[in-house]
Design a protein around this motif. Structure first.
Motif, PDB file in Angstrom:
ATOM      1  N   GLY A  11       1.314 -11.850   1.247  1.00  0.00           N
ATOM      2  CA  GLY A  11       2.622 -11.196   1.255  1.00  0.00           C
ATOM      3  C   GLY A  11       2.529  -9.687   1.182  1.00  0.00           C
ATOM      4  N   GLN A  12       3.647  -9.056   1.464  1.00  0.00           N
ATOM      5  CA  GLN A  12       3.697  -7.589   1.482  1.00  0.00           C
ATOM      6  C   GLN A  12       4.455  -7.089   0.260  1.00  0.00           C
ATOM      7  OE1 GLN A  12       5.287  -6.536   5.358  1.00  0.00           O
ATOM      8  NE2 GLN A  12       3.269  -6.751   6.262  1.00  0.00           N
ATOM      9  N   TYR A  13       3.868  -7.251  -0.905  1.00  0.00           N
ATOM     10  CA  TYR A  13       4.493  -6.806  -2.149  1.00  0.00           C
ATOM     11  C   TYR A  13       3.806  -5.526  -2.618  1.00  0.00           C
ATOM     12  CZ  TYR A  13       0.367  -9.356  -3.688  1.00  0.00           C
ATOM     13  OH  TYR A  13      -0.913  -9.801  -3.818  1.00  0.00           O
ATOM     14  N   VAL A  14       4.442  -4.841  -3.542  1.00  0.00           N
ATOM     15  CA  VAL A  14       3.841  -3.666  -4.173  1.00  0.00           C
ATOM     16  C   VAL A  14       4.031  -3.777  -5.671  1.00  0.00           C
ATOM     17  CG1 VAL A  14       4.127  -2.080  -2.223  1.00  0.00           C
ATOM     18  CG2 VAL A  14       5.979  -2.338  -3.874  1.00  0.00           C
TER      19      VAL A  14
ATOM     20  N   HIS B 240       3.577   2.503   3.199  1.00  0.00           N
ATOM     21  CA  HIS B 240       4.077   1.668   4.301  1.00  0.00           C
ATOM     22  C   HIS B 240       3.008   0.631   4.607  1.00  0.00           C
ATOM     23  CE1 HIS B 240       1.241   3.653   7.010  1.00  0.00           C
ATOM     24  NE2 HIS B 240       1.552   4.753   6.357  1.00  0.00           N
ATOM     25  N   GLU B 241       3.397  -0.414   5.254  1.00  0.00           N
ATOM     26  CA  GLU B 241       2.435  -1.476   5.583  1.00  0.00           C
ATOM     27  C   GLU B 241       1.574  -1.077   6.776  1.00  0.00           C
ATOM     28  OE1 GLU B 241       1.610  -4.200   4.031  1.00  0.00           O
ATOM     29  OE2 GLU B 241       3.115  -3.939   2.474  1.00  0.00           O
ATOM     30  N   THR B 242       0.356  -1.602   6.813  1.00  0.00           N
ATOM     31  CA  THR B 242      -0.503  -1.383   7.973  1.00  0.00           C
ATOM     32  C   THR B 242      -0.278  -2.545   8.949  1.00  0.00           C
ATOM     33  OG1 THR B 242      -2.296  -2.706   7.089  1.00  0.00           O
ATOM     34  CG2 THR B 242      -2.299  -0.368   6.508  1.00  0.00           C
ATOM     35  N   THR B 243      -0.815  -2.391  10.125  1.00  0.00           N
ATOM     36  CA  THR B 243      -0.714  -3.473  11.110  1.00  0.00           C
ATOM     37  C   THR B 243      -1.784  -4.531  10.849  1.00  0.00           C
ATOM     38  OG1 THR B 243      -2.071  -2.135  12.568  1.00  0.00           O
ATOM     39  CG2 THR B 243       0.312  -2.049  12.929  1.00  0.00           C
ATOM     40  N   ASP B 244      -2.736  -4.221   9.943  1.00  0.00           N
ATOM     41  CA  ASP B 244      -3.809  -5.163   9.633  1.00  0.00           C
ATOM     42  C   ASP B 244      -3.278  -6.262   8.702  1.00  0.00           C
ATOM     43  OD1 ASP B 244      -6.034  -6.570   8.788  1.00  0.00           O
ATOM     44  OD2 ASP B 244      -7.284  -4.789   8.541  1.00  0.00           O
TER      45      ASP B 244
ATOM     46  N   VAL C 247      -7.922   9.716   1.983  1.00  0.00           N
ATOM     47  CA  VAL C 247      -7.801   9.722   3.444  1.00  0.00           C
ATOM     48  C   VAL C 247      -6.322   9.533   3.791  1.00  0.00           C
ATOM     49  CG1 VAL C 247     -10.152   8.940   3.931  1.00  0.00           C
ATOM     50  CG2 VAL C 247      -8.345   7.235   3.607  1.00  0.00           C
ATOM     51  N   GLN C 248      -5.956   9.944   4.999  1.00  0.00           N
ATOM     52  CA  GLN C 248      -4.548   9.909   5.399  1.00  0.00           C
ATOM     53  C   GLN C 248      -4.095   8.562   5.959  1.00  0.00           C
ATOM     54  OE1 GLN C 248      -4.393  13.577   7.703  1.00  0.00           O
ATOM     55  NE2 GLN C 248      -2.351  13.906   6.885  1.00  0.00           N
ATOM     56  N   THR C 249      -4.994   7.905   6.688  1.00  0.00           N
ATOM     57  CA  THR C 249      -4.595   6.675   7.366  1.00  0.00           C
ATOM     58  C   THR C 249      -5.602   5.556   7.113  1.00  0.00           C
ATOM     59  OG1 THR C 249      -5.839   7.202   9.367  1.00  0.00           O
ATOM     60  CG2 THR C 249      -3.555   8.022   9.259  1.00  0.00           C
ATOM     61  N   TYR C 250      -5.166   4.348   7.353  1.00  0.00           N
ATOM     62  CA  TYR C 250      -6.048   3.183   7.209  1.00  0.00           C
ATOM     63  C   TYR C 250      -7.232   3.306   8.174  1.00  0.00           C
ATOM     64  CZ  TYR C 250      -7.450  -1.750   6.978  1.00  0.00           C
ATOM     65  OH  TYR C 250      -8.147  -2.912   6.809  1.00  0.00           O
ATOM     66  N   GLU C 251      -6.950   3.746   9.397  1.00  0.00           N
ATOM     67  CA  GLU C 251      -8.000   3.888  10.404  1.00  0.00           C
ATOM     68  C   GLU C 251      -9.054   4.902   9.949  1.00  0.00           C
ATOM     69  OE1 GLU C 251      -4.708   1.826  11.798  1.00  0.00           O
ATOM     70  OE2 GLU C 251      -4.669   3.861  10.974  1.00  0.00           O
TER      71      GLU C 251
ATOM     72  N   LEU D 117     -13.691   0.868   0.758  1.00  0.00           N
ATOM     73  CA  LEU D 117     -12.367   1.483   0.882  1.00  0.00           C
ATOM     74  C   LEU D 117     -11.435   0.772  -0.083  1.00  0.00           C
ATOM     75  CD1 LEU D 117     -10.073   3.116   2.328  1.00  0.00           C
ATOM     76  CD2 LEU D 117     -10.040   1.288   4.048  1.00  0.00           C
ATOM     77  N   MET D 118     -10.736   1.554  -0.898  1.00  0.00           N
ATOM     78  CA  MET D 118      -9.750   0.993  -1.820  1.00  0.00           C
ATOM     79  C   MET D 118      -8.375   1.361  -1.273  1.00  0.00           C
ATOM     80  SD  MET D 118      -9.602   1.776  -5.853  1.00  0.00           S
ATOM     81  CE  MET D 118      -8.568   0.944  -6.991  1.00  0.00           C
ATOM     82  N   VAL D 119      -7.564   0.348  -0.993  1.00  0.00           N
ATOM     83  CA  VAL D 119      -6.235   0.583  -0.421  1.00  0.00           C
ATOM     84  C   VAL D 119      -5.180   0.225  -1.460  1.00  0.00           C
ATOM     85  CG1 VAL D 119      -4.649   0.055   1.473  1.00  0.00           C
ATOM     86  CG2 VAL D 119      -7.126  -0.043   1.863  1.00  0.00           C
ATOM     87  N   ILE D 120      -4.372   1.212  -1.807  1.00  0.00           N
ATOM     88  CA  ILE D 120      -3.293   1.007  -2.769  1.00  0.00           C
ATOM     89  C   ILE D 120      -1.962   1.037  -2.004  1.00  0.00           C
ATOM     90  CG2 ILE D 120      -2.127   1.893  -4.836  1.00  0.00           C
ATOM     91  CD1 ILE D 120      -4.762   3.446  -5.451  1.00  0.00           C
ATOM     92  N   HIS D 121      -1.280  -0.096  -1.990  1.00  0.00           N
ATOM     93  CA  HIS D 121       0.066  -0.139  -1.396  1.00  0.00           C
ATOM     94  C   HIS D 121       1.073   0.084  -2.521  1.00  0.00           C
ATOM     95  CE1 HIS D 121      -2.065  -2.409   1.774  1.00  0.00           C
ATOM     96  NE2 HIS D 121      -1.169  -1.860   2.554  1.00  0.00           N
ATOM     97  N   HIS D 122       1.996   0.999  -2.312  1.00  0.00           N
ATOM     98  CA  HIS D 122       2.996   1.281  -3.340  1.00  0.00           C
ATOM     99  C   HIS D 122       4.241   1.874  -2.709  1.00  0.00           C
ATOM    100  CE1 HIS D 122       2.342   5.750  -3.457  1.00  0.00           C
ATOM    101  NE2 HIS D 122       1.243   5.362  -2.828  1.00  0.00           N
ATOM    102  N   LEU D 123       5.301   1.953  -3.490  1.00  0.00           N
ATOM    103  CA  LEU D 123       6.533   2.598  -3.056  1.00  0.00           C
ATOM    104  C   LEU D 123       6.967   3.586  -4.122  1.00  0.00           C
ATOM    105  CD1 LEU D 123       8.467  -0.480  -1.627  1.00  0.00           C
ATOM    106  CD2 LEU D 123       7.466   1.400  -0.316  1.00  0.00           C
ATOM    107  N   GLU D 124       7.543   4.688  -3.680  1.00  0.00           N
ATOM    108  CA  GLU D 124       7.960   5.752  -4.590  1.00  0.00           C
ATOM    109  C   GLU D 124       8.996   5.279  -5.603  1.00  0.00           C
ATOM    110  OE1 GLU D 124       6.814   8.924  -6.037  1.00  0.00           O
ATOM    111  OE2 GLU D 124       6.083   8.658  -3.999  1.00  0.00           O
ATOM    112  N   ASP D 125       9.912   4.433  -5.181  1.00  0.00           N
ATOM    113  CA  ASP D 125      11.026   4.035  -6.066  1.00  0.00           C
ATOM    114  C   ASP D 125      10.802   2.685  -6.758  1.00  0.00           C
ATOM    115  OD1 ASP D 125      11.233   2.522  -3.809  1.00  0.00           O
ATOM    116  OD2 ASP D 125      13.319   3.027  -3.361  1.00  0.00           O
TER     117      ASP D 125
END
Length: 166
Positions: free
Chosen positions: A113-116, A102-106, A45-49, A62-70
């Motif tokens: 914390g907001q780690y990846v 990117h982080e969600t507003t949730d 899916v494209q968005t958290y919503e 729903l499985m949410v993977i937070h990550h960064l390209e670098d």
């Protein structure tokens, strides 16, 4: 003579423009799919919503993977995740999948914390499962490549919780 020079100039322009077109084509990259390398066979899916909506509608977690390209840790986990057949199959068949750079507003998705990389599960009742964690007490929702068996167990746990709560 005028005709020959016009013809020569036209041929020269055609040769230059086709070489330019080929150079431009080579520059174009393969379009990035929503998988971003986490699994091309998985429907993302494209968005958290959208993920929340699909989870509720399909009665799948729903499985949410937070990550960064670098991020080297994200890259290592992504490689292990994409290469694991069991994870790919479960993700494809039993989960609504979202990977975010990117982080969600949730705020429920960043309780510690907001780690990846950070992987969290949201059940179809739209509850973020704070009880499904990895093996690190300082970063509860992080996984490393060697934690793939833990992640598989947590995916199974997320599925069991839904079945028992139906």
């Amino acid at each position: 003579i005028m005709f020959h020079s016009t013809l020569a100039l036209s041929l020269l322009l055609i040769a230059v423009s086709s070489n330019l077109a080929m150079a431009i084509k080579k520059e174009k990259r393969v379009p990035q799919t929503l998988s971003r390398g986490w699994g091309d066979e998985i429907t993302w899916v494209q968005t958290y919503e959208e993920g929340l909506y699909q989870a509720k509608k399909s009665n799948k977690p729903l499985m949410v993977i937070h990550h960064l390209e670098d991020c080297q840790y994200c890259q290592a986990l992504k490689k292990a995740f994409a290469e694991n057949e069991e994870i790919q199959e479960m993700a494809q068949n039993n989960f609504v999948m979202l990977n975010l750079m990117h982080e969600t507003t949730d705020k429920n998705l960043s309780p510690d914390g907001q780690y990846v990389p950070r992987i969290m599960f949201v059940d179809p009742s739209l509850t973020v499962r704070a009880d499904i964690t990895g093996r690190y007490s300082n970063r509860l929702y992080t996984y490393e490549p060697q934690d793939i068996p833990v992640l598989i167990e947590n995916m199974k746990k997320a599925l069991r919780l839904i079945q028992t709560e139906l």
